[in-house]
Write an enzyme that holds these catalytic residues in place. Structure first.
Site, PDB file in Angstrom:
ATOM      1  N   GLY A  46      -4.502  -4.369  -3.795  1.00 17.72           N
ATOM      2  CA  GLY A  46      -5.498  -3.346  -4.101  1.00 17.72           C
ATOM      3  C   GLY A  46      -4.738  -2.099  -4.502  1.00 17.72           C
ATOM      4  O   GLY A  46      -4.079  -1.482  -3.668  1.00 17.72           O
ATOM      5  N   HIS A  47      -4.759  -1.782  -5.769  1.00 19.75           N
ATOM      6  CA  HIS A  47      -3.973  -0.655  -6.275  1.00 19.75           C
ATOM      7  C   HIS A  47      -4.932   0.449  -6.723  1.00 19.75           C
ATOM      8  O   HIS A  47      -5.814   0.217  -7.550  1.00 19.75           O
ATOM      9  CB  HIS A  47      -3.078  -1.123  -7.433  1.00 19.75           C
ATOM     10  CG  HIS A  47      -2.047  -2.121  -6.994  1.00 19.75           C
ATOM     11  ND1 HIS A  47      -1.136  -2.693  -7.846  1.00 19.75           N
ATOM     12  CD2 HIS A  47      -1.772  -2.633  -5.768  1.00 19.75           C
ATOM     13  CE1 HIS A  47      -0.361  -3.520  -7.172  1.00 19.75           C
ATOM     14  NE2 HIS A  47      -0.726  -3.517  -5.904  1.00 19.75           N
ATOM     15  N   LYS A  55       1.843   2.007  -5.133  1.00 22.19           N
ATOM     16  CA  LYS A  55       2.380   1.411  -6.378  1.00 22.19           C
ATOM     17  C   LYS A  55       1.454   1.695  -7.560  1.00 22.19           C
ATOM     18  O   LYS A  55       1.908   2.035  -8.645  1.00 22.19           O
ATOM     19  CB  LYS A  55       2.528  -0.117  -6.212  1.00 22.19           C
ATOM     20  CG  LYS A  55       3.542  -0.504  -5.153  1.00 22.19           C
ATOM     21  CD  LYS A  55       3.582  -2.008  -4.934  1.00 22.19           C
ATOM     22  CE  LYS A  55       2.342  -2.579  -4.291  1.00 22.19           C
ATOM     23  NZ  LYS A  55       2.086  -2.171  -2.897  1.00 22.19           N
ATOM     24  N   ASP A  73       0.813  -1.221   0.000  1.00 21.15           N
ATOM     25  CA  ASP A  73       0.000   0.000   0.000  1.00 21.15           C
ATOM     26  C   ASP A  73       0.847   1.272   0.000  1.00 21.15           C
ATOM     27  O   ASP A  73       0.448   2.302   0.556  1.00 21.15           O
ATOM     28  CB  ASP A  73      -0.967   0.020   1.206  1.00 21.15           C
ATOM     29  CG  ASP A  73      -1.878  -1.189   1.220  1.00 21.15           C
ATOM     30  OD1 ASP A  73      -2.259  -1.643   0.132  1.00 21.15           O
ATOM     31  OD2 ASP A  73      -2.204  -1.676   2.321  1.00 21.15           O
ATOM     32  N   GLN A 131       1.984  -6.146  -3.131  1.00 13.77           N
ATOM     33  CA  GLN A 131       2.443  -6.218  -1.736  1.00 13.77           C
ATOM     34  C   GLN A 131       3.738  -5.399  -1.558  1.00 13.77           C
ATOM     35  O   GLN A 131       3.940  -4.444  -2.278  1.00 13.77           O
ATOM     36  CB  GLN A 131       2.630  -7.670  -1.280  1.00 13.77           C
ATOM     37  CG  GLN A 131       1.320  -8.444  -1.110  1.00 13.77           C
ATOM     38  CD  GLN A 131       0.771  -9.008  -2.402  1.00 13.77           C
ATOM     39  OE1 GLN A 131       1.465  -9.706  -3.128  1.00 13.77           O
ATOM     40  NE2 GLN A 131      -0.474  -8.722  -2.695  1.00 13.77           N
TER      41      GLN A 131
HETATM   42  P1  GDP Z   1      -0.737   0.240  -3.554  1.00 12.75           P
HETATM   43  O1  GDP Z   1      -1.332  -1.021  -3.048  1.00 12.75           O
HETATM   44  O2  GDP Z   1       0.734   0.319  -3.301  1.00 12.75           O
HETATM   45  O3  GDP Z   1      -1.081   0.517  -4.985  1.00 12.75           O
HETATM   46  O4  GDP Z   1      -1.390   1.413  -2.685  1.00 12.75           O
HETATM   47  P2  GDP Z   1      -2.950   1.590  -2.323  1.00 12.75           P
HETATM   48  O5  GDP Z   1      -3.655   2.084  -3.531  1.00 12.75           O
HETATM   49  O6  GDP Z   1      -3.472   0.371  -1.658  1.00 12.75           O
HETATM   50  O7  GDP Z   1      -2.870   2.685  -1.192  1.00 12.75           O
HETATM   51  C1  GDP Z   1      -2.302   3.939  -1.409  1.00 12.75           C
HETATM   52  C2  GDP Z   1      -3.379   4.999  -1.105  1.00 12.75           C
HETATM   53  O8  GDP Z   1      -2.760   6.259  -1.023  1.00 12.75           O
HETATM   54  C3  GDP Z   1      -4.422   5.114  -2.199  1.00 12.75           C
HETATM   55  O9  GDP Z   1      -5.625   5.489  -1.633  1.00 12.75           O
HETATM   56  C4  GDP Z   1      -3.875   6.232  -3.087  1.00 12.75           C
HETATM   57  O10 GDP Z   1      -4.885   6.906  -3.810  1.00 12.75           O
HETATM   58  C5  GDP Z   1      -3.253   7.124  -2.049  1.00 12.75           C
HETATM   59  N1  GDP Z   1      -2.083   7.905  -2.492  1.00 12.75           N
HETATM   60  C6  GDP Z   1      -1.100   7.538  -3.342  1.00 12.75           C
HETATM   61  N2  GDP Z   1      -0.153   8.512  -3.412  1.00 12.75           N
HETATM   62  C7  GDP Z   1      -0.558   9.485  -2.576  1.00 12.75           C
HETATM   63  C8  GDP Z   1      -0.008  10.743  -2.181  1.00 12.75           C
HETATM   64  O11 GDP Z   1       1.079  11.145  -2.596  1.00 12.75           O
HETATM   65  N3  GDP Z   1      -0.698  11.482  -1.268  1.00 12.75           N
HETATM   66  C9  GDP Z   1      -1.894  11.049  -0.750  1.00 12.75           C
HETATM   67  N4  GDP Z   1      -2.506  11.834   0.134  1.00 12.75           N
HETATM   68  N5  GDP Z   1      -2.444   9.877  -1.104  1.00 12.75           N
HETATM   69  C10 GDP Z   1      -1.777   9.110  -1.994  1.00 12.75           C
HETATM   70  P1  IMO Z   2      -0.896  -4.229  -2.217  1.00 12.53           P
HETATM   71  O1  IMO Z   2      -0.447  -4.802  -3.544  1.00 12.53           O
HETATM   72  C1  IMO Z   2      -0.914  -4.575   2.126  1.00 12.53           C
HETATM   73  C2  IMO Z   2      -1.020  -8.618   3.802  1.00 12.53           C
HETATM   74  C3  IMO Z   2      -2.267  -9.046   4.538  1.00 12.53           C
HETATM   75  C4  IMO Z   2      -1.652  -9.981   5.563  1.00 12.53           C
HETATM   76  C5  IMO Z   2      -0.556 -10.671   4.772  1.00 12.53           C
HETATM   77  C6  IMO Z   2      -0.940 -12.029   4.209  1.00 12.53           C
HETATM   78  O2  IMO Z   2      -2.187  -3.516  -2.264  1.00 12.53           O
HETATM   79  O3  IMO Z   2       0.211  -3.449  -1.588  1.00 12.53           O
HETATM   80  P2  IMO Z   2      -2.493 -12.762   2.174  1.00 12.53           P
HETATM   81  O4  IMO Z   2      -3.946 -12.530   1.910  1.00 12.53           O
HETATM   82  O5  IMO Z   2      -1.592 -12.245   1.120  1.00 12.53           O
HETATM   83  O6  IMO Z   2      -2.178 -14.207   2.498  1.00 12.53           O
HETATM   84  O7  IMO Z   2      -2.181 -11.946   3.535  1.00 12.53           O
HETATM   85  O8  IMO Z   2      -0.233  -9.804   3.712  1.00 12.53           O
HETATM   86  N1  IMO Z   2      -1.241  -8.130   2.409  1.00 12.53           N
HETATM   87  C7  IMO Z   2      -1.158  -6.843   2.054  1.00 12.53           C
HETATM   88  N2  IMO Z   2      -0.956  -5.734   2.807  1.00 12.53           N
HETATM   89  N3  IMO Z   2      -1.021  -4.484   0.787  1.00 12.53           N
HETATM   90  C8  IMO Z   2      -1.200  -5.569   0.018  1.00 12.53           C
HETATM   91  O9  IMO Z   2      -1.194  -5.537  -1.317  1.00 12.53           O
HETATM   92  C9  IMO Z   2      -1.314  -6.827   0.663  1.00 12.53           C
HETATM   93  N4  IMO Z   2      -1.516  -8.091   0.221  1.00 12.53           N
HETATM   94  C10 IMO Z   2      -1.446  -8.876   1.297  1.00 12.53           C
HETATM   95  O10 IMO Z   2      -2.918  -7.948   5.125  1.00 12.53           O
HETATM   96  O11 IMO Z   2      -1.043  -9.239   6.587  1.00 12.53           O
HETATM   97 MG    MG Z   3      -2.888  -1.660  -1.839  1.00 10.83          MG
END
Ligand code: GDP
Ligand code: IMO
Ligand code: MG
Length: 430
Positions: free
Chosen positions: A40-41, A16, A13, A224
Site C-alpha cells: 500500500g503506497h 516508498k 511502509d 514491503q
Molecule cells: P510505503 O508502503 O513505503 O509506500 O509507505 P505507506 O504509504 O504505506 O506509509 C507511509 C505513510 O507515511 C503514508 O501515509 C505517507 O503519506 C506518510 N508519509 C510519508 N513520508 C512522510 C513524512 O515525511 N512525514 C509524515 N508525517 N508522513 C509521511
Molecule cells: P508496503 O509495500 C508492511 C507484512 C504483513 C505480514 C507479512 C506477510 O506497503 O511497504 P503477506 O500478506 O505479504 O503474506 O504478509 O508481511 N506486509 C507488509 N507490511 N508493508 C507492506 O507493504 C507489507 N506487505 C506485507 O503485514 O506481517
Molecule cells: Mg505501505
C-alpha cells in the site's frame, strides 16, 4: 544512463510511494517487480491522497510508462478495481502508459481463501498476513502450477491449468474439511475479464531492453521491506517474495548491471504490521505518540502498526544485504515533539553483546536493544525543504544515524506531501 531501485530498508511502509512519486519526475519508466496488492503506497499531491497497491507510483504523472513486471503476483480483479479507482481521480491508465508482464502470475480467489484458512487455523503461529493470497500464489508459482497472465488468452490452456492447480488446492481443502473449489465458474469469470487484462500485457523484458537502448531512466519500485524478505527477513514472519534490490532484475527481466543505484527508504523510527520479532518496539505512551502523530495505520488492512525506536543495527544490516547506496530518511517530523530520541546501536543476547540481528527467530525474540540517546528538538520540522532550516538537534540526530548505519542520507522527508522533501544528493546524478 541511471536506473534506480527503491527498496524499503525496514518492515515496509517506510514511505516508498512518496519518494518514488517525488523521484519519478526525473524518470521515464516506473516498474514494480515483486509483491502484489499486499503493498500500500501512499502519495499526497497538493492535498489529494492516492493509495496504490499494484499500480506503480509513477502512474499519477503524465508521460511516464508504468510497468508491472513478471515478479509481481497479480489479482486481476484487484488490478481492475484499482485502475477504475485511480481513473475516477482523473489519472489516465491506458495501453500507451501501462504495461503488465504476460508472465506475471495470477492471484486467484482460492489463494486468498487458502491465506485466510491458514491464518485462521495457525493459532499463535499466525503470520499476520494481509490475507490477500500472496503466499499461496507464490507457492503455486514455484510449484510450477500457477496461472499466468498469458494463460488468459486461450480457454483450452486456462482449463488445463486450472484443472492442475485445483487438483492441488482441493486435496488440501479436503484435508482441512473445506468445500472443494469449482473450476467452471472461476474459468467463466476469468474469461470475462481476460480482454481487460490482456490489452495491457506485453513481454516486459523486451520493452525494458528497448527503454535501456533509448537511454530512458528507469525507476524500479520495491514493495514491503528487506526485513520482510523471504531469505533475509525475520523468517517465518516475512512475506513470500524477495524484497531486496536484486529482485528488480529477476522481477522485470533485466540483468543486475541495469541497476546503477539502490535507494533505501528508511523511517526515522521503526514500524511493523503483523506478527514477529521487533526488538525496539515501544508498548508505552511514546509508542502511542509515534503511532498517532505518524498516522501509523495500514494502507491495505487499516491495522494499527506497531511502533518503536529507530533500530540502527537492523538498518545497517539491510543496507549491506541489499547493497543500498543511499538513504531517504522519512517521517522526521513525527519525532518533533519528543524530549528524547533513541537509536538502537547493539543488542544483548543472554548477556552477550551482539552487533547484528541473529538469524534464528527464537533469538530475535529474546534480544534486548541497547540504546544511544539524543536530545529532541521540540520544534516543528513539518514541510521543511532545506537542510539548513532544520533545528540543530534534528541535524545531529540525522548525522548520528548516517554515521552509525554507514550510508549517505541523500534525502529527508518532512511531511506526506510530494514536495516537502529535502534533497541532499540527487541519486539520478551521482
Ligand atoms: P510505503 O508502503 O513505503 O509506500 O509507505 P505507506 O504509504 O504505506 O506509509 C507511509 C505513510 O507515511 C503514508 O501515509 C505517507 O503519506 C506518510 N508519509 C510519508 N513520508 C512522510 C513524512 O515525511 N512525514 C509524515 N508525517 N508522513 C509521511
Ligand atoms: P508496503 O509495500 C508492511 C507484512 C504483513 C505480514 C507479512 C506477510 O506497503 O511497504 P503477506 O500478506 O505479504 O503474506 O504478509 O508481511 N506486509 C507488509 N507490511 N508493508 C507492506 O507493504 C507489507 N506487505 C506485507 O503485514 O506481517
Ligand atoms: Mg505501505
Amino acid at each position: 544512463m541511471k536506473n534506480i531501485v527503491v527498496v524499503g530498508s525496514q518492515w515496509g511502509d517506510e514511505g516508498k510511494g512518496k519518494i518514488v512519486d517525488w523521484l519519478s519526475e526525473q524518470a521515464d519508466v516506473v516498474v514494480r517487480f515483486q509483491g502484489g496488492h499486499n503493498a500500500g503506497h501512499t502519495l499526497v499531491i497538493d492535498g489529494i491522497t492516492y493509495k496504490l497497491r499494484l499500480l506503480p507510483s509513477g502512474i499519477v504523472r503524465k508521460n511516464k510508462i508504468s510497468i508491472i513486471g513478471n515478479g509481481v503476483v497479480v489479482d486481476p480483479w484487484a488490478l481492475l478495481n484499482e485502475i477504475d479507482e485511480i481513473k475516477s481521480k482523473g489519472v489516465q491508465v491506458h495501453v500507451d502508459n501501462f504495461i503488465i508482464s504476460e508472465s506475471a502470475n495470477l492471484i486467484l480467489p482460492f489463494h486468498r481463501e487458502m491465506d485466510e484458512i491458514r491464518e485462521d487455523t495457525a493459532g499463535k503461529g499466525k503470520i499476520g498476513t494481509t490475507r490477500r493470497g500472496i503466499g499461496p500464489a507464490y507457492e503455486d508459482k514455484v510449484g510450477r502450477r500457477s496461472i499466468r497472465v498469458m494463460d488468459l488468452r486461450s480457454e483450452k490452456n486456462l482449463d488445463q491449468r486450472l484443472e492442475a492447480v485445483l487438483l492441488h488446492h482441493n486435496a488440501i481443502r479436503k484435508g482441512l474439511g473445506k468445500k472443494i473449489f469449482e473450476k467452471n465458474q472461476l474459468k467463466k469469470d476469468l474469461l470475462k475479464i481476460a480482454p481487460d487484462i490482456l490489452k495491457f500485457s506485453q513481454p516486459v523484458w523486451l520493452r525494458i531492453d528497448e527503454f535501456k537502448r533509448q537511454k530512458k531512466k528507469i525507476l524500479f519500485e520495491g514493495a514491503q521491506g528487506i526485513l520482510l524478505d523471504v531469505d533475509h527477513g525475520t523468517y517465518p514472519f516475512v512475506t513470500s517474495s524477495n524484497t531486496v534490490a536484486s529482485s528488480a532484475a529477476t522481477g522485470s527481466g533485466c540483468g543486475p548491471n541495469s541497476i546503477n543505484y539502490v535507494l533505501g527508504i528508511t523511517k526515522a523510527y521503526t514500524t511493523r504490521v503483523g506478527e514477529g520479532p521487533f526488538p525496539t518496539e515501544l508498548k508505552d505512551s511514546i509508542g502511542e505518540i509515534l503511532g498517532t502523530k505518524g498516522k501509523e495505520f495500514g494502507t491495505v488492512t487499516s491495522r494499527k502498526r506497531r511502533c518503536g525506536w529507530f533500530d540502527g543495527v537492523l538498518v545497517r544490516q539491510t543496507i549491506k544485504i541489499s547493497g543500498i547506496d543511499g538513504i531517504a530518511l522519512t517521517k522526521l517530523d513525527v519525532l518533533d515533539e519528543l524530549d528524547e530520541i533513541k537509536m538502537c546501536v547493539q543488542y544483548d543476547l543472554d548477556g552477550k553483546k551482539i552487533d547484528y540481528l541473529p538469524a534464528a527467530v527464537e533469538d530475535q525474540l529474546k534480544i534486548k536493544p541497547i540504546y544511544k540517546s539524543f536530545p529532541g528538538w521540540k520544534t516543528s520540522t513539518n514541510g521543511i525543504k532545506n537542510i539548513d532550516e532544520l533545528p540543530e538537534n534534528a541535524k545531529n540526530y540525522i548525522y548520528a544515524v548516517e554515521d552509525f548505519i554507514g550510508s549517505k542520507i541523500s534525502s529527508i522527508s518532512t511531511s506526506p506531501e510530494r514536495d516537502d522533501t529535502i534533497l541532499v544528493e540527487n541519486p539520478f546524478e551521482t
